[in-house]
Design a protein around this motif. Structure first.
Motif, PDB file in Angstrom:
ATOM      1  N   GLN A  12       0.760  -1.281  -0.052  1.00 59.97           N
ATOM      2  CA  GLN A  12      -0.220  -0.122  -0.012  1.00 59.97           C
ATOM      3  C   GLN A  12       0.969   1.174  -0.086  1.00 59.97           C
ATOM      4  O   GLN A  12       2.130   1.361   0.609  1.00 59.97           O
ATOM      5  CB  GLN A  12      -0.853  -0.057   1.236  1.00 59.97           C
ATOM      6  N   GLN A  18       1.173   5.912   5.913  1.00 58.09           N
ATOM      7  CA  GLN A  18       0.440   4.596   5.836  1.00 58.09           C
ATOM      8  C   GLN A  18      -0.257   3.956   7.339  1.00 58.09           C
ATOM      9  O   GLN A  18       0.466   4.450   8.369  1.00 58.09           O
ATOM     10  CB  GLN A  18       0.878   3.569   5.096  1.00 58.09           C
ATOM     11  N   SER A  19      -1.508   3.355   7.268  1.00 54.91           N
ATOM     12  CA  SER A  19      -1.787   3.012   8.615  1.00 54.91           C
ATOM     13  C   SER A  19      -1.922   1.241   8.546  1.00 54.91           C
ATOM     14  O   SER A  19      -1.556   0.911   7.301  1.00 54.91           O
ATOM     15  CB  SER A  19      -3.360   3.181   8.811  1.00 54.91           C
ATOM     16  N   TYR A  20      -1.691   0.474   9.395  1.00 51.44           N
ATOM     17  CA  TYR A  20      -1.880  -0.731   9.333  1.00 51.44           C
ATOM     18  C   TYR A  20      -3.010  -1.251  10.368  1.00 51.44           C
ATOM     19  O   TYR A  20      -3.696  -0.483  11.104  1.00 51.44           O
ATOM     20  CB  TYR A  20      -0.796  -1.637   9.782  1.00 51.44           C
ATOM     21  N   ARG A  21      -3.666  -2.565   9.927  1.00 50.11           N
ATOM     22  CA  ARG A  21      -4.839  -3.036  10.776  1.00 50.11           C
ATOM     23  C   ARG A  21      -4.422  -4.375  11.661  1.00 50.11           C
ATOM     24  O   ARG A  21      -3.507  -5.143  11.023  1.00 50.11           O
ATOM     25  CB  ARG A  21      -5.884  -3.186   9.743  1.00 50.11           C
ATOM     26  N   ARG A  22      -4.883  -4.441  12.747  1.00 48.02           N
ATOM     27  CA  ARG A  22      -4.712  -5.442  13.813  1.00 48.02           C
ATOM     28  C   ARG A  22      -6.043  -5.876  14.287  1.00 48.02           C
ATOM     29  O   ARG A  22      -6.381  -4.666  14.902  1.00 48.02           O
ATOM     30  CB  ARG A  22      -3.484  -5.161  14.746  1.00 48.02           C
ATOM     31  N   GLU A  26      -7.401   0.167  12.969  1.00 48.75           N
ATOM     32  CA  GLU A  26      -6.307   0.988  12.436  1.00 48.75           C
ATOM     33  C   GLU A  26      -5.558   1.497  13.194  1.00 48.75           C
ATOM     34  O   GLU A  26      -5.948   2.340  13.971  1.00 48.75           O
ATOM     35  CB  GLU A  26      -7.466   1.837  11.242  1.00 48.75           C
ATOM     36  N   ASP A  28      -2.052   4.099  13.138  1.00 48.10           N
ATOM     37  CA  ASP A  28      -1.082   4.970  12.342  1.00 48.10           C
ATOM     38  C   ASP A  28       0.431   4.443  12.528  1.00 48.10           C
ATOM     39  O   ASP A  28       0.918   4.218  13.603  1.00 48.10           O
ATOM     40  CB  ASP A  28      -1.268   6.636  12.761  1.00 48.10           C
ATOM     41  N   SER A 179      -4.240   6.885   6.773  1.00 53.65           N
ATOM     42  CA  SER A 179      -4.834   6.063   5.715  1.00 53.65           C
ATOM     43  C   SER A 179      -5.901   7.081   4.841  1.00 53.65           C
ATOM     44  O   SER A 179      -5.931   6.992   3.716  1.00 53.65           O
ATOM     45  CB  SER A 179      -5.362   5.034   5.918  1.00 53.65           C
ATOM     46  N   ARG A 180      -6.707   8.152   5.421  1.00 55.78           N
ATOM     47  CA  ARG A 180      -7.506   9.052   5.092  1.00 55.78           C
ATOM     48  C   ARG A 180      -6.549  10.024   4.116  1.00 55.78           C
ATOM     49  O   ARG A 180      -7.087  10.257   2.899  1.00 55.78           O
ATOM     50  CB  ARG A 180      -8.207   9.848   5.921  1.00 55.78           C
ATOM     51  N   ARG A 309      -5.913   8.516  19.975  1.00 53.95           N
ATOM     52  CA  ARG A 309      -6.661   8.443  18.691  1.00 53.95           C
ATOM     53  C   ARG A 309      -8.072   9.202  18.901  1.00 53.95           C
ATOM     54  O   ARG A 309      -8.690   8.572  19.808  1.00 53.95           O
ATOM     55  CB  ARG A 309      -6.637   7.209  18.172  1.00 53.95           C
TER      56      ARG A 309
END
Length: 460
Positions: A12, A18-22, A26, A28, A179-180, A309
């Motif tokens: 990506q 970029q962000s990541y997901r777990r 989400e 940062d 990510s936005r 956040r």
């Protein structure tokens, strides 16, 4: 009017944005807050042109967007230059006039009215110590500077001031995370006919007759172009050019000798529901008044930034916070030849122990934080290196040096006429720095294209 292609080595785009997901959430990587987004402030026009002002920005507390805790005392950094002075003057009344002089300097920097060359050659720590008699105030003014590397012997005042000034004008968090930003920028490129190709890891820039002809990727793909712009670290960029002229050049040797800033350790925490009310500011916590001391080679954590956040559902309780602390490469170089997810049990235990230390230090301002933790995900300078290719996991790119400013302030231009640089290692780092550097790169590119057009007209 140009055909644009972005080659991204990761799955990506976005780099440090970029962000990541777990577990469905989400997180940062590099974006926590930005400064100067209000109308008439440094980033507003740039973000408006890029379509980024339409995102959901939340303004941080005006009476203390950053709160610095040193020992047992907490000091608020307030929004607006006048309020900034008056808030700190409550604790340091004898320094009121010096604070006024200080913010005048910051205003000049943010308005581009300052002597850039002079500020680049001025030592930031020496300036603060000569301006303020109270050493505690020097530490307080520097306490929010985990968004840059504090180096007593070499940090230029220009770099220090730029990392502080726009945040005092106004500070903002993005609801929904980095990510936005990435999606908005990517959509903007595509709307104008550009392409973004992911998993395109450039292995070599093919050069002929003194110009770059194409980018060759590890998957065997070639991408031809008239102009090439790289936001890789400058030394890594020039290493992609394999011709002897570049390999032997003074320019290449100069880039290889540049020192890089330190890395960061991050503990991204998922909180148990309804345990911690959302706080609309950043907390910086120091064990002692030693803000300008570099992070030691020992695993002991003596400072931490706490970023909360923004709850996306408008809830009053936070679901995620990040704990960040500077971290030298020496603590992780034992695993430098390993890959993500395959570093072994000792590495995982060290990360866990450091996360626990960050939590304990943060408990000075958030009592009982350890009992609120549901899950914790960590990243080290090794993680940063593997995802961004930044040497030794450097968080802020090339280290600027007031003792040799011309050597460490890099131009977008390179000895290869159609190869340009951009990114945090040139003039300034951070969201504002990289944005403004990108516009400088475009200006240099427009000048080149204008020259080429005039040359073609003369030939005709």
């Amino acid at each position: 009017g140009r055909s644009v292609l972005v080659l991204e080595r990761q799955r990506q785009p976005g780099g440090c944005l970029q962000s990541y997901r777990r577990d469905g959430l989400e997180f940062d990587t590099g974006l926590h807050y930005v400064g100067g987004l209000a109308d008439g402030q440094p980033l507003h026009e740039a973000f408006s042109r890029l379509g980024l002002m339409d995102l959901q920005w939340q303004r941080l507390d005006a009476d203390g967007f950053d709160r610095i805790t040193i020992g047992g005392q907490t000091f608020c950094l307030a929004e607006g230059y006048d309020r900034f002075v008056e808030t700190l003057a409550v604790h340091f009344p004898q320094e009121r006039e010096a604070l006024k002089d200080y913010v005048k300097m910051l205003e000049c920097v943010v308005q581009n009215d300052a002597d850039t060359v002079g500020l680049m050659g001025t030592n930031a720590y020496d300036y603060l110590c000569s301006k303020f008699r109270d050493s505690l105030l020097v530490n307080v003014l520097s306490g929010a500077a985990m968004k840059l590397e504090l180096r007593r012997e070499s940090l230029p005042l220009f770099t220090f001031a730029h990392a502080q000034s726009s945040y005092i004008q106004s500070s903002w968090r993005l609801r929904g995370g980095g990510s936005r930003l990435v999606q908005t920028l990517t959509d903007g490129i595509k709307r104008q006919g550009g392409q973004v190709v992911c998993n395109a890891d450039v292995e070599e820039l093919i050069m002929h007759d003194g110009r770059i002809l194409s980018a060759f990727c590890k998957d065997g793909e070639h991408y031809e172009g008239d102009v090439f712009i790289s936001d890789l670290h400058p030394a890594q960029t020039i290493d992609l050019v394999k011709t002897n002229d570049i390999q032997k050049s003074i320019y290449r040797k100069r880039l290889q000798r540049l020192e890089n800033t330190t890395g960061m350790f991050t503990a991204s925490i998922v909180l148990k529901p309804d345990t911690l009310p959302y706080f609309n500011h950043n907390k910086y916590v120091y064990r002692e008044a030693n803000v300008w001391e570099p992070p030691s080679g020992s695993p002991t954590i003596d400072r931490v930034m706490v970023s909360c956040r923004v709850p996306e559902d408008g809830a009053t309780y936070a679901r995620q916070i990040d704990l960040l602390t500077p971290m030298p490469w020496t603590l992780w170089q034992h695993w430098q030849d390993t890959k993500v997810g395959r570093r072994g049990e000792i590495y995982e235990l060290q990360k866990e122990r450091m996360a626990d230390e960050c939590i304990r230090l943060a408990e000075r301002v958030i009592p009982g934080l350890g009992t609120m933790v549901d899950k914790c995900f960590t990243s080290t300078p090794l993680t940063w290196r593997d995802y961004t290719l930044s040497p030794c996991g450097s968080a802020f790119g090339v280290r600027k040096d007031c003792r040799n400013p011309l050597l460490t302030m890099l131009s977008p231009k390179t000895p290869v006429p159609n190869l340009f640089l951009t990114g945090q290692s040139l003039a300034m780092h951070g969201v504002e720095g990289v944005t403004m550097t990108a516009f400088n790169t475009v200006e240099s590119l427009e000048f080149l294209l204008g020259q080429a057009s005039r040359w073609a007209e003369r030939r005709v």
